[in-house]
Enzyme design. Structure first.
Site, PDB file in Angstrom:
ATOM      1  N   SER A 204       0.893  -1.326  -0.150  1.00 35.76           N
ATOM      2  CA  SER A 204       0.123  -0.095   0.043  1.00 35.76           C
ATOM      3  C   SER A 204       0.770   1.324  -0.012  1.00 35.76           C
ATOM      4  O   SER A 204       1.651   1.553  -1.010  1.00 35.76           O
ATOM      5  CB  SER A 204      -1.100  -0.090   1.199  1.00 35.76           C
ATOM      6  OG  SER A 204      -2.170   0.888   0.822  1.00 35.76           O
ATOM      7  N   ASP A 280     -16.125 -19.913  -9.204  1.00 36.69           N
ATOM      8  CA  ASP A 280     -15.400 -20.159  -7.906  1.00 36.69           C
ATOM      9  C   ASP A 280     -15.576 -18.862  -7.055  1.00 36.69           C
ATOM     10  O   ASP A 280     -14.814 -18.753  -6.114  1.00 36.69           O
ATOM     11  CB  ASP A 280     -14.178 -20.643  -8.259  1.00 36.69           C
ATOM     12  CG  ASP A 280     -13.181 -19.633  -8.760  1.00 36.69           C
ATOM     13  OD1 ASP A 280     -13.575 -18.741  -9.352  1.00 36.69           O
ATOM     14  OD2 ASP A 280     -11.860 -20.272  -8.962  1.00 36.69           O
ATOM     15  N   ASP A 421      -8.526  -5.991  -5.034  1.00 37.15           N
ATOM     16  CA  ASP A 421      -8.213  -4.911  -3.887  1.00 37.15           C
ATOM     17  C   ASP A 421      -9.430  -4.109  -4.204  1.00 37.15           C
ATOM     18  O   ASP A 421      -9.843  -3.318  -4.846  1.00 37.15           O
ATOM     19  CB  ASP A 421      -6.968  -4.396  -4.286  1.00 37.15           C
ATOM     20  CG  ASP A 421      -6.401  -3.530  -3.342  1.00 37.15           C
ATOM     21  OD1 ASP A 421      -7.151  -2.927  -2.465  1.00 37.15           O
ATOM     22  OD2 ASP A 421      -5.137  -3.440  -3.348  1.00 37.15           O
ATOM     23  N   HIS A 461      -7.059  -6.221  -0.316  1.00 34.06           N
ATOM     24  CA  HIS A 461      -5.677  -5.147  -0.129  1.00 34.06           C
ATOM     25  C   HIS A 461      -4.673  -5.840   0.637  1.00 34.06           C
ATOM     26  O   HIS A 461      -4.862  -5.805   1.835  1.00 34.06           O
ATOM     27  CB  HIS A 461      -6.264  -3.943   0.429  1.00 34.06           C
ATOM     28  CG  HIS A 461      -5.270  -2.757   0.274  1.00 34.06           C
ATOM     29  ND1 HIS A 461      -4.707  -2.417  -0.752  1.00 34.06           N
ATOM     30  CD2 HIS A 461      -4.664  -2.075   1.248  1.00 34.06           C
ATOM     31  CE1 HIS A 461      -3.812  -1.431  -0.456  1.00 34.06           C
ATOM     32  NE2 HIS A 461      -3.965  -1.003   0.659  1.00 34.06           N
TER      33      HIS A 461
END
Length: 550
Positions: A204, A280, A421, A461
């Site tokens: 990040s 899935d 994310d 994330h």
């Protein structure tokens, strides 16, 4: 369901069952001389502009959950952090200017010399000054001298930036440089040997920090691991503000409730899950997903509402189309790519847990305007965003495509990004990789010599999600090792980087694992861009042999 949460910019990890954890053996007794030399650092370690705050021996099995000096808002970063080797803990205060200083935690494991004499610096998240204690215990378990800093300020808020440019400089990059330097000096003094290779790992904001090092200071780090990077930083926070204004603000006409986000997520899966050949709940290439949100539109003439038919208004549909489309500025210029389809649940959870547009509020108040009274709800607009873009202190945008110095130094960069994310869209990492390729005039086969990018399907994330997300990277639970393997036997993406740097064995795939919703183990080999993970047409999709990179 077990959930592991962080503040914005670190990790939201959701598991149906926890991954197998390495069972810690009873604390061992380190060499008495190592303990003595560690404690003596309180008096003997005196680098310039540096004060030792703590020098203590921590035996294997020590739980760092309630580590002293950790700001209350940073408590998550020590949650569950357990030392898996005997180590020396050094906490120092480094003066970086007359108005700024950096706090660094340096963990020096007793196993360092036999494990390669490596040093690693770890990154941070959001605007915060929280040291990732889990990353320090994880890296030290693998034998690294592990270094983490508070980025020049404590806690999650950006208040420390107010009228203090030197603190912003520490946050942008300087904290990493001074922390690494002092950490290497400490290693040399404690072990009486010079360190070997130097590494970096972060996710990040930590990913942005890693790219900043690759762009501007590549000679200092032999290997850099930059995950879900928050580069193009200014446009990222502008995009976050715009998304919040459209669908995250309870007062906005396009606002969506949690229940409505679940409905949107179900639509995305119904339209896109089978694109990769397997239904899935994992999208192998969200870029191919172009959901038609009008499918959820209420029939206004028939009087349909969310309460009566679980449908959405025209304004909500338009807001969704904007969120799942690229952001353009008031002059028509491209600013930022769209949100990841499939990341709806994590996005909504993040908005509710972490205060909506707090990052852009803090950035504007304490960096752009130096005005603590600025109000997002009354002042935010794309016109105002131009004011944010006009100020790029210390190159914090981190969007330089020229990695020639990294290439010339023969140092290595690995980036990876979760394709689910909900905080930083993975499409930005594709854009940066391709930008580097075009700018340097290098096709992927030549970029492969020093820069490799991996896409991690089903990962949120930094970690968590429905896919095989655990890859032994930054911001992932440090005590969760697949199959119960101890750290020395675990080969995750960090150790893949080490093999590339030290043995010339470059990773072609990154193996991930997790526990699925039904308790089954999911194992998948994630591909190096521009290759894509493709189902072979038969076989158990939870097994790596059922997929290939093409």
């Amino acid at each position: 369901m077990k959930s592991i949460f962080s503040k914005a910019g670190v990790v939201i990890a959701s598991l149906v069952l926890p991954l197998a954890s390495y069972a810690l053996s009873p604390p061992s007794q380190a060499d008495h001389d190592f303990q003595r030399r560690c404690i003596l650092l309180r008096r003997t370690f005196r680098p310039d502009h540096t004060k030792v705050l703590v020098a203590e021996f921590l035996p294997k099995g020590t739980n760092w959950t309630n580590a002293p000096f950790v700001p209350p808002s940073c408590g998550f970063y020590g949650s569950g952090a357990i030392f898996q080797v005997d180590a020396c803990r050094l906490r120092v205060n480094i003066t970086t200017s007359s108005t700024s200083n950096v706090i660094a935690e340096i963990i020096l494991p007793a196993t360092w010399e036999k494990d390669g004499k490596r040093v690693i610096t770890t990154g941070n998240g959001g605007l915060n000054g929280c040291i990732a204690l889990n990353d320090l215990t994880y890296a030290s378990a693998l034998g690294f001298v592990a270094i983490g800093t508070n980025n020049g300020h404590d806690g999650f808020s950006g208040e420390a930036f107010l009228n203090r440019p030197e603190v912003i400089k520490d946050f942008a990059y300087r904290s990493l440089l001074v922390g690494t330097d002092i950490g290497k000096q400490a290693a040399k003094q404690l072990y009486e040997k010079s360190p070997g290779k130097t590494y970096y790992m972060g996710c990040s904001t930590g990913g942005r920090q890693g790219l900043k090092l690759a762009q501007d200071f590549p000679e200092l780090f032999d290997g850099i691991l930059a995950a879900a990077p928050a580069n193009d930083f200014l446009d990222l926070i502008i995009n976050g503000g715009q998304i919040y204004a459209l669908v995250g603000n309870p007062g906005a006409a396009g606002y969506l409730t949690t229940e409505q986000w679940v409905k949107v997520h179900q639509l995305v899966l119904s339209e896109c899950d089978r694109i990769d050949g397997v239904a899935d709940g994992i999208l192998e290439d969200p870029r191919k997903c172009r959901p038609r949100f009008e499918t959820l539109l209420c029939d206004r003439e028939a009087g349909q509402t969310w309460e009566s038919h679980k449908c959405l208004t025209s304004v909500q549909i338009e807001a969704l189309n904007q969120v799942f489309g690229p952001l353009y500025g008031v002059k028509g210029e491209f600013l930022y790519p769209r949100m990841n389809p499939g990341a709806e649940i994590e996005f909504d959870l993040g908005i509710r847990l972490f205060g909506g547009p707090n990052i852009i509020i803090d950035w504007v108040r304490y960096v752009v305007l130096n005005d603590t009274r600025w109000d997002f709800n009354s002042s935010w607009s794309l016109e105002f965003a131009e004011t944010v873009r006009a100020l790029d202190p210390f190159g914090i945008s981190t969007w330089n495509p020229d990695l020639s110095h990294l290439r010339n130094a023969k140092h290595k960069l690995i980036t990876y990004h979760g394709l689910a994310d909900g905080f930083i869209t993975s499409e930005n990492s594709y854009l940066y990789y391709d930008y580097v390729s075009r700018s340097m005039g290098l096709p992927s086969r030549k970029l492969d010599d020093f820069y490799r990018f991996f896409t991690i399907s089903g990962m949120g994330h930094c970690g968590g999600g429905d896919g095989a997300w655990y890859i032994g990277g930054a911001g992932q639970p440090g005590t969760a090792f697949p199959s119960g393997l101890p750290p020395s036997e675990h080969c995750g993406v960090l150790m893949d980087l080490v093999k590339w740097v030290e043995k010339g064995i470059a990773p072609e795939r990154v193996r991930g694992t997790s526990i699925g919703r039904e308790g089954e183990q999911i194992v998948r080999d994630h591909c190096k861009y521009p290759l894509k993970s493709t189902y072979v047409g038969s076989g158990n999709p939870n097994r790596p042999e059922s997929w290939k990179c093409v």
